[in-house]
Design a protein around this motif. Structure first.
Motif, mmCIF file in Angstrom:
data_model
loop_
_atom_site.group_PDB
_atom_site.id
_atom_site.type_symbol
_atom_site.label_atom_id
_atom_site.label_comp_id
_atom_site.label_asym_id
_atom_site.label_seq_id
_atom_site.Cartn_x
_atom_site.Cartn_y
_atom_site.Cartn_z
ATOM 1 N N THR A 1 2.055 25.599 16.257
ATOM 2 C CA THR A 1 3.554 25.307 16.187
ATOM 3 C C THR A 1 4.390 26.257 17.068
ATOM 4 N N VAL A 2 3.925 27.446 16.970
ATOM 5 C CA VAL A 2 4.834 28.364 17.597
ATOM 6 C C VAL A 2 4.783 28.223 19.268
ATOM 7 N N SER A 3 3.377 27.855 19.720
ATOM 8 C CA SER A 3 3.323 27.925 21.134
ATOM 9 C C SER A 3 3.985 26.386 21.511
ATOM 10 N N GLY A 4 3.844 25.423 20.584
ATOM 11 C CA GLY A 4 4.473 24.100 20.859
ATOM 12 C C GLY A 4 5.737 24.194 21.066
ATOM 13 N N VAL A 5 6.439 25.034 20.012
ATOM 14 C CA VAL A 5 7.943 25.011 20.246
ATOM 15 C C VAL A 5 8.368 25.664 21.355
ATOM 16 N N VAL A 6 7.740 26.861 21.818
ATOM 17 C CA VAL A 6 8.014 27.659 22.852
ATOM 18 C C VAL A 6 7.876 26.661 24.206
ATOM 19 N N VAL A 7 6.914 25.778 24.225
ATOM 20 C CA VAL A 7 6.445 24.850 25.414
ATOM 21 C C VAL A 7 7.274 23.815 25.418
ATOM 22 N N LYS B 1 16.766 15.929 14.477
ATOM 23 C CA LYS B 1 16.289 16.196 13.191
ATOM 24 C C LYS B 1 14.689 16.012 12.989
ATOM 25 N N LEU B 2 14.142 15.028 13.366
ATOM 26 C CA LEU B 2 12.695 14.732 13.440
ATOM 27 C C LEU B 2 11.766 15.995 13.962
ATOM 28 N N ASP B 3 12.224 16.478 14.985
ATOM 29 C CA ASP B 3 11.558 17.656 15.424
ATOM 30 C C ASP B 3 11.417 18.779 14.563
ATOM 31 N N VAL B 4 12.433 19.045 13.808
ATOM 32 C CA VAL B 4 12.589 20.165 12.763
ATOM 33 C C VAL B 4 11.867 19.675 11.409
ATOM 34 N N LEU B 5 11.780 18.312 11.215
ATOM 35 C CA LEU B 5 11.039 17.924 10.043
ATOM 36 C C LEU B 5 9.142 18.161 10.667
ATOM 37 N N ILE B 6 9.100 17.803 11.633
ATOM 38 C CA ILE B 6 7.762 18.027 12.177
ATOM 39 C C ILE B 6 7.117 19.483 11.958
ATOM 40 N N VAL B 7 8.051 20.142 12.470
ATOM 41 C CA VAL B 7 7.655 21.864 12.278
ATOM 42 C C VAL B 7 7.371 22.297 11.067
ATOM 43 N N SER C 1 12.074 14.685 20.110
ATOM 44 C CA SER C 1 12.585 15.021 21.596
ATOM 45 C C SER C 1 10.961 15.683 21.944
ATOM 46 N N MET C 2 11.161 16.401 23.405
ATOM 47 C CA MET C 2 10.278 16.943 23.828
ATOM 48 C C MET C 2 9.618 17.996 23.030
ATOM 49 N N LEU C 3 10.442 18.636 22.019
ATOM 50 C CA LEU C 3 10.040 19.822 21.273
ATOM 51 C C LEU C 3 9.069 19.107 20.386
ATOM 52 N N GLY C 4 9.276 18.161 19.694
ATOM 53 C CA GLY C 4 8.342 17.419 18.522
ATOM 54 C C GLY C 4 7.057 17.248 19.153
ATOM 55 N N VAL C 5 7.246 16.370 20.418
ATOM 56 C CA VAL C 5 6.191 16.186 21.066
ATOM 57 C C VAL C 5 5.106 17.147 21.384
ATOM 58 N N SER C 6 5.659 18.243 21.861
ATOM 59 C CA SER C 6 5.063 19.317 22.239
ATOM 60 C C SER C 6 4.252 19.921 21.077
ATOM 61 N N VAL C 7 4.907 20.219 20.023
ATOM 62 C CA VAL C 7 4.325 20.766 18.456
ATOM 63 C C VAL C 7 3.088 19.881 18.424
ATOM 64 N N LEU C 8 3.297 18.358 18.297
ATOM 65 C CA LEU C 8 2.290 17.566 17.711
ATOM 66 C C LEU C 8 1.223 17.561 18.955
ATOM 67 N N GLY C 9 1.448 17.745 20.009
ATOM 68 C CA GLY C 9 0.444 17.783 21.245
ATOM 69 C C GLY C 9 -0.301 18.972 20.983
#
Lengths: 168, 126
Positions: free
Chosen positions: A143-149, B7-13, A102-110
């Motif tokens: 990671t922290v700012s990525g999750v928030v964003v 799920k994958l988001d949590v895994l990424i973090v 989802s956007m959260l993972g995309v944002s963290v990796l971004g």
């Protein structure tokens, strides 16, 4: 989407991202490590990536970096910002179509790729490998700012989507 | 709109944080009390300070003092800088091998090391 609408929405996004960059420059976040920041402007870029054609999102990111680089952080940091902006945009673009992230993972990796690109540029510019020691700290802050964003972007996206039923 | 967190988001973090933790541990393990301070400007080592000797060193660029470095009680610290962000001044003092203080605007890198960077370079030149 009509051309006029595209242009005006892009312009609004640039303005919004620019204001967020300014707002961020007012928050003192000084941990003695260069590169730690909230990345609030990424909310706009990320949302634009999901709502607008990808070329528009890219232009928004590019102009935002140029403007805020020249006005707030000084021209010297432009190389860092562009490298970070470019890599994180590419990463987010590639991941955005994935159904599993989802956007959260995309944002963290971004955010992570943004910092990685900046460290690589710093190693090249400063000709010193010791900068890589900042990587763990930057990964955690990203990671922290990525999750928030990511969460903020998801909220903005869903509201926008519901309201306009976005005619892409 | 679908779920915000998948799920994958949590895994990424988790993966990113694990990588950060592991690399921090590796870096920490390589740290030990250093002997010298290498002051690097634009990629060239301009000065080597002895970490056991209290001194002050001014980094001068184009006749302007850009950063003031002091060595005190086995630690090195940057006490003043000409740049606006002052990140290097806020950095805590350091004394472990591999630790560094970086000033991006002035392109200054201060690294603690076991070896005297200058004599090493001279050694190669001879």
């Amino acid at each position: 989407m009509k051309k006029t609408k595209r242009i005006s929405i892009s312009a609004l996004c640039v303005a919004l991202a620019f204001v967020l960059s300014y707002f961020e420059s007012l928050i003192p976040l000084n941990f003695g490590v260069p590169g730690i920041k909230l990345g609030l402007a990424n909310i706009v870029v990320l949302t634009a990536l999901y709502l607008l054609p990808k070329s528009d999102a890219f232009v928004i990111s590019f102009i935002r970096i140029l403007l805020s680089g020249l006005l707030f952080s000084g021209a010297f940091s432009l190389a860092y910002s562009f490298a970070g902006g470019l890599l994180s945009f590419c990463v987010m673009l590639l991941l955005k179509n994935s159904k599993k992230i989802s956007m959260l993972g995309v944002s963290v990796l971004g955010a992570v790729s943004h910092n990685v690109a900046q460290i690589i540029v710093a190693i090249i510019i400063m000709e010193s490998k010791s900068i890589a020691y900042y990587l763990p700290v930057l990964l955690i802050s990203a990671t922290v700012s990525g999750v928030v964003v990511g969460i903020l972007s998801a909220v903005v996206f869903s509201r926008f989507y519901k309201k306009n039923n976005c005619d892409k | 709109m679908k779920k915000i967190v998948k799920k994958l988001d949590v895994l990424i973090v988790i993966i990113v944080l694990t990588v950060a933790l592991i690399s921090a541990l590796i870096i920490n393990a390589s740290f030990k009390q250093g002997k010298f301070v290498n002051v690097q400007v634009d990629g060239d080592i301009v000065a080597v300070l002895d970490l056991n000797e209290n001194t002050q060193y001014d980094v001068v660029k184009n006749n302007i003092i850009t950063n003031t470095v002091i060595v005190e009680n086995g630690y090195v610290n940057v006490v003043d800088a000409s740049c606006p962000d002052k990140i290097c001044v806020n950095h805590k003092r350091i004394n472990q091998t591999g630790e560094s203080i970086v000033c991006l605007p002035n392109k200054v890198v201060i690294t603690v090391s076991d070896t005297n960077g200058k004599t090493e370079i001279d050694g190669v030149a001879q």
